[in-house]
Design an enzyme around this catalytic site. Sequence first.
Site, PDB file in Angstrom:
ATOM      1  N   TRP A 248       0.811  -1.219   0.000  1.00  0.00           N
ATOM      2  CA  TRP A 248       0.000   0.000   0.000  1.00  0.00           C
ATOM      3  C   TRP A 248       0.849   1.276   0.000  1.00  0.00           C
ATOM      4  O   TRP A 248       0.308   2.360   0.161  1.00  0.00           O
ATOM      5  CB  TRP A 248      -0.927   0.011   1.223  1.00  0.00           C
ATOM      6  CG  TRP A 248      -2.071  -0.926   1.122  1.00  0.00           C
ATOM      7  CD1 TRP A 248      -3.343  -0.625   0.698  1.00  0.00           C
ATOM      8  CD2 TRP A 248      -2.112  -2.320   1.456  1.00  0.00           C
ATOM      9  NE1 TRP A 248      -4.158  -1.731   0.730  1.00  0.00           N
ATOM     10  CE2 TRP A 248      -3.425  -2.801   1.190  1.00  0.00           C
ATOM     11  CE3 TRP A 248      -1.163  -3.220   1.932  1.00  0.00           C
ATOM     12  CZ2 TRP A 248      -3.806  -4.105   1.405  1.00  0.00           C
ATOM     13  CZ3 TRP A 248      -1.544  -4.544   2.134  1.00  0.00           C
ATOM     14  CH2 TRP A 248      -2.849  -4.979   1.881  1.00  0.00           C
ATOM     15  N   CYS A 284      -7.155  -4.420  -1.580  1.00  0.00           N
ATOM     16  CA  CYS A 284      -8.362  -5.132  -1.155  1.00  0.00           C
ATOM     17  C   CYS A 284      -9.206  -5.657  -2.311  1.00  0.00           C
ATOM     18  O   CYS A 284      -9.699  -6.786  -2.267  1.00  0.00           O
ATOM     19  CB  CYS A 284      -9.191  -4.275  -0.206  1.00  0.00           C
ATOM     20  SG  CYS A 284      -9.963  -2.817  -0.961  1.00  0.00           S
ATOM     21  N   HIS A 342     -13.618  -0.312   1.263  1.00  0.00           N
ATOM     22  CA  HIS A 342     -12.959  -1.599   1.447  1.00  0.00           C
ATOM     23  C   HIS A 342     -13.809  -2.658   0.776  1.00  0.00           C
ATOM     24  O   HIS A 342     -15.044  -2.649   0.890  1.00  0.00           O
ATOM     25  CB  HIS A 342     -12.782  -1.927   2.927  1.00  0.00           C
ATOM     26  CG  HIS A 342     -12.112  -3.247   3.175  1.00  0.00           C
ATOM     27  ND1 HIS A 342     -10.968  -3.638   2.524  1.00  0.00           N
ATOM     28  CD2 HIS A 342     -12.457  -4.290   3.979  1.00  0.00           C
ATOM     29  CE1 HIS A 342     -10.621  -4.849   2.922  1.00  0.00           C
ATOM     30  NE2 HIS A 342     -11.513  -5.267   3.794  1.00  0.00           N
ATOM     31  N   ASP A 367     -13.116 -12.326   4.146  1.00  0.00           N
ATOM     32  CA  ASP A 367     -12.264 -11.229   3.690  1.00  0.00           C
ATOM     33  C   ASP A 367     -10.812 -11.683   3.614  1.00  0.00           C
ATOM     34  O   ASP A 367     -10.184 -11.959   4.638  1.00  0.00           O
ATOM     35  CB  ASP A 367     -12.401 -10.045   4.656  1.00  0.00           C
ATOM     36  CG  ASP A 367     -11.707  -8.799   4.143  1.00  0.00           C
ATOM     37  OD1 ASP A 367     -10.992  -8.887   3.132  1.00  0.00           O
ATOM     38  OD2 ASP A 367     -11.884  -7.731   4.754  1.00  0.00           O
ATOM     39  N   ASN A 407     -19.866   0.097  11.589  1.00  0.00           N
ATOM     40  CA  ASN A 407     -20.613   0.758  12.666  1.00  0.00           C
ATOM     41  C   ASN A 407     -19.790   1.629  13.615  1.00  0.00           C
ATOM     42  O   ASN A 407     -20.374   2.275  14.492  1.00  0.00           O
ATOM     43  CB  ASN A 407     -21.336  -0.294  13.523  1.00  0.00           C
ATOM     44  CG  ASN A 407     -22.534  -0.886  12.821  1.00  0.00           C
ATOM     45  OD1 ASN A 407     -23.559  -0.239  12.644  1.00  0.00           O
ATOM     46  ND2 ASN A 407     -22.404  -2.140  12.404  1.00  0.00           N
ATOM     47  N   TYR A 531      -6.357   5.298  -0.412  1.00  0.00           N
ATOM     48  CA  TYR A 531      -7.739   4.949  -0.101  1.00  0.00           C
ATOM     49  C   TYR A 531      -7.885   4.341   1.297  1.00  0.00           C
ATOM     50  O   TYR A 531      -8.987   4.245   1.833  1.00  0.00           O
ATOM     51  CB  TYR A 531      -8.301   4.015  -1.173  1.00  0.00           C
ATOM     52  CG  TYR A 531      -7.970   2.547  -0.986  1.00  0.00           C
ATOM     53  CD1 TYR A 531      -8.899   1.669  -0.441  1.00  0.00           C
ATOM     54  CD2 TYR A 531      -6.728   2.029  -1.359  1.00  0.00           C
ATOM     55  CE1 TYR A 531      -8.606   0.328  -0.276  1.00  0.00           C
ATOM     56  CE2 TYR A 531      -6.428   0.698  -1.197  1.00  0.00           C
ATOM     57  CZ  TYR A 531      -7.375  -0.153  -0.660  1.00  0.00           C
ATOM     58  OH  TYR A 531      -7.083  -1.481  -0.492  1.00  0.00           O
ATOM     59  N   ILE A 597     -12.379  13.964  -2.358  1.00  0.00           N
ATOM     60  CA  ILE A 597     -12.563  14.215  -3.783  1.00  0.00           C
ATOM     61  C   ILE A 597     -11.921  13.081  -4.575  1.00  0.00           C
ATOM     62  O   ILE A 597     -10.723  12.817  -4.447  1.00  0.00           O
ATOM     63  CB  ILE A 597     -11.919  15.553  -4.208  1.00  0.00           C
ATOM     64  CG1 ILE A 597     -12.421  16.708  -3.334  1.00  0.00           C
ATOM     65  CG2 ILE A 597     -12.161  15.812  -5.685  1.00  0.00           C
ATOM     66  CD1 ILE A 597     -13.865  17.032  -3.506  1.00  0.00           C
TER      67      ILE A 597
END
Length: 704
Positions: A248, A284, A342, A367, A407, A531, A597
């Site tokens: 990343w 991801c 994600h 995941d 959440n 991200y 943006i």
Amino acid sequence: MPNFYSVSGDLNVSKVDFHYEDNNKEHHTNEISVQRLIVRRGQSFKLSFDVGRPFRPNNDFFEMIAETGPDASESMGTKSVFGLTKSSGSGKGKPWSMEVQRNTDTTVTLSVLCPADASVGQYSLSVRAGSSASRPVVMGKLLVLFNPWCKEDWVYLPQETERQEYVMNENGRLYQGSAGYIGSQAWDFGQFEDDIVDICLKLLDVNPKCLRNAREDFSARCNPIYVSRVVSAMVNVNDDRGVVMGRWDGSYDDGVSPSHWDGSVEILRKWFDSNCRPVKYGQCWVFAGVMCTVLRCLGIPCRPISNFQSAHDTNANLTIDEYFSESGANLKNSPDSIWNYHVWVEAWMKRPDLSATVDYNGWQVVDPTPQERSEGTYCCGPAPVKAILEGHTNIKYDVPFVFAEVNADIVNWMVMSDGSKKKMSTDKVSVGQNMSTKAVGRDVRVDITSNYKYPEGSKRERDVFNEAVGRLGGHIPDVGTGTGPRKITVKIEEVSKPALGLDINLKTVLQNNSSESQTLSVHLNAQAMRYTGVVAADIWNDVKEIELLPGKAQSLPITIPFSSYGEKLLDKNSIKVSVIATNKRDSNETYLAQKDIVLQNPPLKIVASGTAQLFREVAAEVIFENPLPSVLRNCSITVSGSGLLLRPVVSRFELGPDQRVRVRLSLFPYRQGPKKLVATFDSSMLRDIKASCDVNVISSYSSY
């Protein structure tokens, strides 16, 4: 492998016909191959034996043996010995069975049933004919997959339209961007390419559990819960000989940028052909795309899910702390983060391992992105979506982590010049927005947020949050209300649609809600953000002082030149614009506004002309125009598509200012049905712009 095999024995069985084409078509596996037998468990298939004389079912001894894995045994459920008489079995799971379907003078056709709880994988089939003392002779091999068409299989999916989408569809769509700028890219799953099923089985064979105890692993492959958990771990490389290495930090020179991939097939082949060395690099959506390919190939219905404003809660307190400098810059002072989005996977299966009183069957989150360890391994799930919705955080597997992703509450802090911290605001509604997946049978986005959470701000939503905390044995975090009258409200609005290559024009609107004038110090800041919520680079900042009259609003223009941001937005970065307004008379009164943006890419067009017929040439064209006032160097256009191109086609060139390129190519479709052609434009300045078009391949009367 030939369709017939010679078998010796007292019954004089001379040939076996596996009926590859008929069986595979009935089992929805003919897209994979018609050159070998591939069946789905819980559904019968036929075998025909040339026995040289009339077969006498009541008198002739005829027995078959199905085995998978090393040291196969009936006690482990990896071996079944069965004949024409019903067998109760002597080990794990139901036994295989067979019955006479057709009996002629010299040929008998048997209907063989592989039970719905059999382990998936490759089996050897042997026959013992004439007498029980005769030596079994190996007839050949077959593959057994999960069966979402079979009611007894834990992966049974009732609707045919959903089976076609979540098992049979080789193409999908992955949603990316941010909550306010949702974009998507086509993804080629390619689960029916010739070699993919063997690669998927190799992935199971080299998983650490199999390497430690192969007998137990092969036995456990009857269980989609176990298999999906293994696949979740094996798609990443963190603990094993997995497929994709995550990265990343923007440094991809020794591999492929994650944003360049547009499908799973090339990734899986690279892994397999390199003797299971990790493929560099993924993020991801790449992990999720590869996992969907493997699960669909094995027969487990699945779909990719995108969660926008996704929380990464490392300490399981359901709270994410965000820190800002006095000038509005986002600071990385916490291991927690908010990702723009994600992508994970949902897999469909029953969960009989959980409560007998609560129905946790259906969609499960799995995941493969390596974020946190689960029972010591970088994997996640399966976590029942129903458990996440109700806050049942004590349910296996990893429900607390996924619950936090959709959440968690956000607390925003200002870090003062002396290092002290001041809480600015609390946000209980932003995490977990616009959860997206592709619609069944259509290339459109479906919002499934209501599957995961009750409406934000509702009493039910807060009750579930408190239920989740209580089941974890913790206390409800005191993050404040985040509500109440505010003297000043701050908003960031677009003046024009942000597009890559153009200056960005925004405005900040400050509204005085009080009956007194307010003197404000306004700090404006723009940063390039990965991200994952990590700052990639500082772009622009400014500070202004304004006087707001009672009940009045004032706008401040924000212009971010392309020359300031262009080179800092590679690798799918976005721009986070932050505005912090501080009351000059009372520095404790601080107001925050933020906007992520995501710039619109210049258009890339791909078309396929004419009618697409099987094994007939079809013309395709890709068109791109350079929107920048400078030369684009190291340009490439890559075109791929399962069923249309055996390998990706790459064209390389340079492109001057306002110059247009047309790349023409020929397709020779080799599988029928709806397919998708995907193009990727890449250069040193504009990275990995995607486009796709649908190609419906029909049959033709000629073939090669």
